[in-house]
Design a protein around this motif. Sequence first.
Motif, PDB file in Angstrom:
ATOM      1  N   PHE A  69       0.858  -1.193   0.000  1.00 40.58           N
ATOM      2  CA  PHE A  69       0.000   0.000   0.000  1.00 40.58           C
ATOM      3  C   PHE A  69       0.888   1.234   0.000  1.00 40.58           C
ATOM      4  CE2 PHE A  69      -3.134   3.031   1.595  1.00 40.58           C
ATOM      5  CZ  PHE A  69      -4.235   2.667   0.857  1.00 40.58           C
ATOM      6  N   VAL A  70       1.700   1.378  -1.057  1.00 45.19           N
ATOM      7  CA  VAL A  70       2.625   2.513  -1.122  1.00 45.19           C
ATOM      8  C   VAL A  70       2.548   3.159  -2.499  1.00 45.19           C
ATOM      9  CG1 VAL A  70       4.244   1.562   0.547  1.00 45.19           C
ATOM     10  CG2 VAL A  70       4.570   1.075  -1.877  1.00 45.19           C
ATOM     11  N   TRP A  71       2.841   4.450  -2.539  1.00 44.88           N
ATOM     12  CA  TRP A  71       3.009   5.164  -3.800  1.00 44.88           C
ATOM     13  C   TRP A  71       4.467   5.596  -3.908  1.00 44.88           C
ATOM     14  CZ3 TRP A  71       4.556  10.240  -5.034  1.00 44.88           C
ATOM     15  CH2 TRP A  71       4.436  10.572  -6.390  1.00 44.88           C
ATOM     16  N   ARG A  72       5.060   5.310  -5.081  1.00 44.20           N
ATOM     17  CA  ARG A  72       6.453   5.684  -5.308  1.00 44.20           C
ATOM     18  C   ARG A  72       6.501   6.786  -6.355  1.00 44.20           C
ATOM     19  NH1 ARG A  72       6.676   0.073  -4.241  1.00 44.20           N
ATOM     20  NH2 ARG A  72       8.531  -0.547  -3.055  1.00 44.20           N
ATOM     21  N   GLN A  73       7.461   7.672  -6.242  1.00 43.67           N
ATOM     22  CA  GLN A  73       7.496   8.817  -7.156  1.00 43.67           C
ATOM     23  C   GLN A  73       7.779   8.421  -8.597  1.00 43.67           C
ATOM     24  OE1 GLN A  73      10.828  10.658  -4.796  1.00 43.67           O
ATOM     25  NE2 GLN A  73      11.550  11.174  -6.842  1.00 43.67           N
ATOM     26  N   GLN A  74       8.279   7.184  -8.820  1.00 49.32           N
ATOM     27  CA  GLN A  74       8.469   6.703 -10.191  1.00 49.32           C
ATOM     28  C   GLN A  74       7.136   6.421 -10.880  1.00 49.32           C
ATOM     29  OE1 GLN A  74       9.886   5.716  -7.424  1.00 49.32           O
ATOM     30  NE2 GLN A  74      11.881   4.732  -7.715  1.00 49.32           N
ATOM     31  N   GLN A  75       6.050   6.321 -10.131  1.00 51.85           N
ATOM     32  CA  GLN A  75       4.748   6.032 -10.733  1.00 51.85           C
ATOM     33  C   GLN A  75       4.240   7.277 -11.445  1.00 51.85           C
ATOM     34  OE1 GLN A  75       3.466   3.679  -6.823  1.00 51.85           O
ATOM     35  NE2 GLN A  75       1.755   3.804  -8.259  1.00 51.85           N
ATOM     36  N   THR A  76       3.885   7.143 -12.724  1.00 50.61           N
ATOM     37  CA  THR A  76       3.425   8.306 -13.480  1.00 50.61           C
ATOM     38  C   THR A  76       1.959   8.194 -13.871  1.00 50.61           C
ATOM     39  OG1 THR A  76       4.238   7.231 -15.470  1.00 50.61           O
ATOM     40  CG2 THR A  76       5.712   8.827 -14.436  1.00 50.61           C
ATOM     41  N   GLU A  77       1.341   7.019 -13.618  1.00 47.72           N
ATOM     42  CA  GLU A  77      -0.052   6.835 -14.027  1.00 47.72           C
ATOM     43  C   GLU A  77      -0.986   7.657 -13.137  1.00 47.72           C
ATOM     44  OE1 GLU A  77       1.680   4.797 -12.169  1.00 47.72           O
ATOM     45  OE2 GLU A  77       0.432   3.748 -10.715  1.00 47.72           O
ATOM     46  N   PRO A  78      -2.240   7.891 -13.598  1.00 46.51           N
ATOM     47  CA  PRO A  78      -3.201   8.594 -12.747  1.00 46.51           C
ATOM     48  C   PRO A  78      -3.444   7.813 -11.457  1.00 46.51           C
ATOM     49  CG  PRO A  78      -4.066   8.327 -14.977  1.00 46.51           C
ATOM     50  CD  PRO A  78      -2.813   7.511 -14.896  1.00 46.51           C
ATOM     51  N   ILE A  79      -3.686   8.548 -10.403  1.00 48.23           N
ATOM     52  CA  ILE A  79      -3.873   7.944  -9.085  1.00 48.23           C
ATOM     53  C   ILE A  79      -5.230   8.354  -8.531  1.00 48.23           C
ATOM     54  CG2 ILE A  79      -3.038   7.908  -6.700  1.00 48.23           C
ATOM     55  CD1 ILE A  79      -1.124   6.508  -8.629  1.00 48.23           C
ATOM     56  N   LEU A  80      -5.962   7.374  -8.029  1.00 51.46           N
ATOM     57  CA  LEU A  80      -7.206   7.656  -7.314  1.00 51.46           C
ATOM     58  C   LEU A  80      -7.013   7.271  -5.848  1.00 51.46           C
ATOM     59  CD1 LEU A  80     -10.200   8.448  -7.225  1.00 51.46           C
ATOM     60  CD2 LEU A  80     -10.752   6.041  -7.644  1.00 51.46           C
ATOM     61  N   LEU A  81      -7.274   8.232  -4.974  1.00 51.79           N
ATOM     62  CA  LEU A  81      -7.177   7.987  -3.531  1.00 51.79           C
ATOM     63  C   LEU A  81      -8.579   8.113  -2.948  1.00 51.79           C
ATOM     64  CD1 LEU A  81      -4.130  10.355  -2.828  1.00 51.79           C
ATOM     65  CD2 LEU A  81      -4.054   7.919  -3.375  1.00 51.79           C
ATOM     66  N   VAL A  82      -9.038   7.099  -2.230  1.00 56.11           N
ATOM     67  CA  VAL A  82     -10.363   7.177  -1.608  1.00 56.11           C
ATOM     68  C   VAL A  82     -10.204   6.920  -0.112  1.00 56.11           C
ATOM     69  CG1 VAL A  82     -12.759   6.437  -1.719  1.00 56.11           C
ATOM     70  CG2 VAL A  82     -11.308   6.193  -3.740  1.00 56.11           C
ATOM     71  N   ALA A  83     -10.543   7.941   0.676  1.00 53.48           N
ATOM     72  CA  ALA A  83     -10.313   7.877   2.117  1.00 53.48           C
ATOM     73  C   ALA A  83     -11.623   7.887   2.874  1.00 53.48           C
ATOM     74  CB  ALA A  83      -9.470   9.074   2.562  1.00 53.48           C
ATOM     75  N   GLY A  84     -11.749   7.015   3.855  1.00 49.75           N
ATOM     76  CA  GLY A  84     -12.865   7.075   4.795  1.00 49.75           C
ATOM     77  C   GLY A  84     -12.312   7.454   6.158  1.00 49.75           C
ATOM     78  N   GLY A  85     -12.725   8.597   6.697  1.00 46.95           N
ATOM     79  CA  GLY A  85     -12.300   9.022   8.033  1.00 46.95           C
ATOM     80  C   GLY A  85     -10.791   9.099   8.147  1.00 46.95           C
ATOM     81  N   SER A  86     -10.225   8.445   9.188  1.00 48.27           N
ATOM     82  CA  SER A  86      -8.779   8.535   9.410  1.00 48.27           C
ATOM     83  C   SER A  86      -7.999   7.724   8.377  1.00 48.27           C
ATOM     84  CB  SER A  86      -8.426   8.072  10.828  1.00 48.27           C
ATOM     85  OG  SER A  86      -8.877   6.760  11.034  1.00 48.27           O
ATOM     86  N   GLY A  87      -8.694   7.012   7.498  1.00 51.43           N
ATOM     87  CA  GLY A  87      -8.038   6.378   6.348  1.00 51.43           C
ATOM     88  C   GLY A  87      -7.361   7.387   5.449  1.00 51.43           C
ATOM     89  N   LEU A  88      -7.638   8.679   5.691  1.00 50.32           N
ATOM     90  CA  LEU A  88      -6.971   9.728   4.917  1.00 50.32           C
ATOM     91  C   LEU A  88      -5.474   9.799   5.226  1.00 50.32           C
ATOM     92  CD1 LEU A  88      -7.102  12.143   2.996  1.00 50.32           C
ATOM     93  CD2 LEU A  88      -7.962  13.539   4.889  1.00 50.32           C
ATOM     94  N   VAL A  89      -5.053   9.326   6.403  1.00 51.24           N
ATOM     95  CA  VAL A  89      -3.662   9.565   6.831  1.00 51.24           C
ATOM     96  C   VAL A  89      -2.624   9.057   5.822  1.00 51.24           C
ATOM     97  CG1 VAL A  89      -1.975   9.231   8.664  1.00 51.24           C
ATOM     98  CG2 VAL A  89      -4.372   9.618   9.266  1.00 51.24           C
ATOM     99  N   PRO A  90      -2.622   7.769   5.434  1.00 50.43           N
ATOM    100  CA  PRO A  90      -1.584   7.322   4.493  1.00 50.43           C
ATOM    101  C   PRO A  90      -1.754   7.929   3.101  1.00 50.43           C
ATOM    102  CG  PRO A  90      -3.151   5.551   4.903  1.00 50.43           C
ATOM    103  CD  PRO A  90      -3.475   6.656   5.878  1.00 50.43           C
ATOM    104  N   LEU A  91      -3.003   8.300   2.747  1.00 48.89           N
ATOM    105  CA  LEU A  91      -3.249   8.898   1.431  1.00 48.89           C
ATOM    106  C   LEU A  91      -2.738  10.336   1.413  1.00 48.89           C
ATOM    107  CD1 LEU A  91      -6.801   7.408   0.769  1.00 48.89           C
ATOM    108  CD2 LEU A  91      -4.547   6.440   0.309  1.00 48.89           C
ATOM    109  N   MET A  92      -2.867  11.031   2.553  1.00 48.16           N
ATOM    110  CA  MET A  92      -2.310  12.387   2.659  1.00 48.16           C
ATOM    111  C   MET A  92      -0.800  12.323   2.528  1.00 48.16           C
ATOM    112  SD  MET A  92      -3.509  15.343   2.888  1.00 48.16           S
ATOM    113  CE  MET A  92      -2.800  16.985   3.034  1.00 48.16           C
ATOM    114  N   CYS A  93      -0.206  11.273   3.058  1.00 44.10           N
ATOM    115  CA  CYS A  93       1.242  11.091   2.913  1.00 44.10           C
ATOM    116  C   CYS A  93       1.602  10.998   1.430  1.00 44.10           C
ATOM    117  CB  CYS A  93       1.684   9.836   3.662  1.00 44.10           C
ATOM    118  SG  CYS A  93       3.465   9.629   3.707  1.00 44.10           S
ATOM    119  N   MET A  94       0.760  10.294   0.643  1.00 43.68           N
ATOM    120  CA  MET A  94       1.021  10.184  -0.798  1.00 43.68           C
ATOM    121  C   MET A  94       0.893  11.550  -1.475  1.00 43.68           C
ATOM    122  SD  MET A  94      -0.901   6.589  -1.648  1.00 43.68           S
ATOM    123  CE  MET A  94      -0.646   5.151  -0.591  1.00 43.68           C
TER     124      MET A  94
END
Lengths: 199, 247
Positions: free
Chosen positions: B113-138
């Motif tokens: 469950f990681v995003w690396r800066q080498q990834q160039t494809e479109p990204i969809l992040l879907v967060a529920g409540g505190s599930g936002l934390v790792p997505l905010m990191c991305m």
Amino acid sequence: MAFISRGFHGRRPSAGTKLPPGQYETTGFPVLSAGPTPRIRQDDWKLSVTTEAGKQHVWDWAGLMALPAESPTVDLHCVTKWSKFGTEWQGVSLDVLLADVETAAEHVLVTSYGGYTTNIPLADLVDGKAWIAYGYGGSDLAPEHGGPARLLVPHLYLWKSAKWVREIELRPSDVPGFWESAGYHNYGDPWREQRYQGD
Amino acid sequence: MARAAIPGRLGDRLRWRTAEVTGRRVESATAVTLTLDLPGWPGHLAGQHVDVRLTAEDGYSTQRSYSIASAPNGRSLDLTVQRTSGGEVSPYLVDELVPGDRLELRGPVGGWFVWRQQQTEPILLVAGGSGLVPLMCMVRAREAAGSRAPFRLLCAARTPSDLLYRSELRQGAPGLDTTYLYSREAPADSPRPPGRIAPEDLVRSGWPPDFEPTCYVCGPTAFVEKTAAYLVLLGHAPERVRTERFG
Ligand SMILES: Cc1cc2nc3c(=O)[nH]c(=O)nc-3n(C[C@H](O)[C@H](O)[C@H](O)COP(=O)(O)OP(=O)(O)OC[C@H]3O[C@@H](n4cnc5c(N)ncnc54)[C@H](O)[C@@H]3O)c2cc1C
């Protein structure tokens, strides 16, 4: 000098329960999986055991149901820290499934619908230690918990109990599965707190 | 499902470390962000978490996982913790810890469950409540790396006051589209009536499946189960939908 968290008292496990190190007890049934839950109909479900010689033994749903069932009551320990005591399952012992399988292999790679994999020593799947479980608490096993059928190896961390199990491959050599190649422990004994490589 | 290789430094990563709390910021009525100072921190990937261990005076100890909120930044690390009422660990972290306190942890953990800066494809992040934390990191790691990967973020929260990182998200970033999905109470000017996440939300504010985005879904189990199933129904390949459940 041992570390103390200032002002932390903690909640002790209920009397008589024994928690592996670092775990806490839950009465819910949390879910751990890396992707969407695959939906497999019983009619489409098959389980195969493949030997190192390439011989396949295949069961469809009716074939699995025709085998003698057991109702193990076991404790579950998930590497995400929760433990759940006294869970009641219905399923077929791996001893039954492996009874007619000829093999000298010592390693097993389990593959699931959806592509998940995990590796386990064969010795940990026999002698009443593992089941193909299709019922939980008297009902069909729910898809998010691995239904229609999952592996159940309760003496190891729960990621070894592959949900949506499809194939049991007997192998002469060990090969890491999905979490095992992502830094998680190769064996995963909760009582020795084998969470990550090097533990 | 691809193999999830992670960088080396295993021995170093797995060691228990003592962090010092250097900052505490209130994010919402029930969540705080703790800033930690960790000498020798090996760095992390966006989406990874740490294991926190609390020990009482009699030696009793317990552990929980917390996602890393901050982009890699030397020896400083942010965790955002939501208080679970009746919980053993989160009320302690939210209400008890103050700057100067110390905290034991190890990590970073997790290679899928990681995003690396080498990834160039479109990204969809879907967060529920505190599930936002790792997505905010991305989101933060994308900006820190100067990445141009197009990001769409769907944040589900009960009410506007439950939303984490409000001002930072309002400020936004080029190439990042943020949509809020309120389940109980929405602001008066919100075009969407309050309600749980639905497939229409993912159609309207996500990516079409033929853009082949990688989707990251994080939050409570029921939210993740539903959202991941909707994404697959809408035609996203299951191997491009990565999930993390906060249990
Ligand atoms: C990979 C991962 C990453 C995570 N990242 C984050 C993060 O970034 N931020 C975050 O806030 N959380 C995160 N979590 C969740 C976190 O690990 C904890 O599960 C959470 O903080 C709750 O822990 P707790 O000790 O407070 O509650 P627990 O004591 O574990 O309680 C769990 C549940 O049981 C209920 N409960 C417990 N005791 C009682 C009681 N006596 N009476 C009634 N109900 C009770 C609680 O209400 C709660 O619903 C993450 C989890 C995982 C697995």
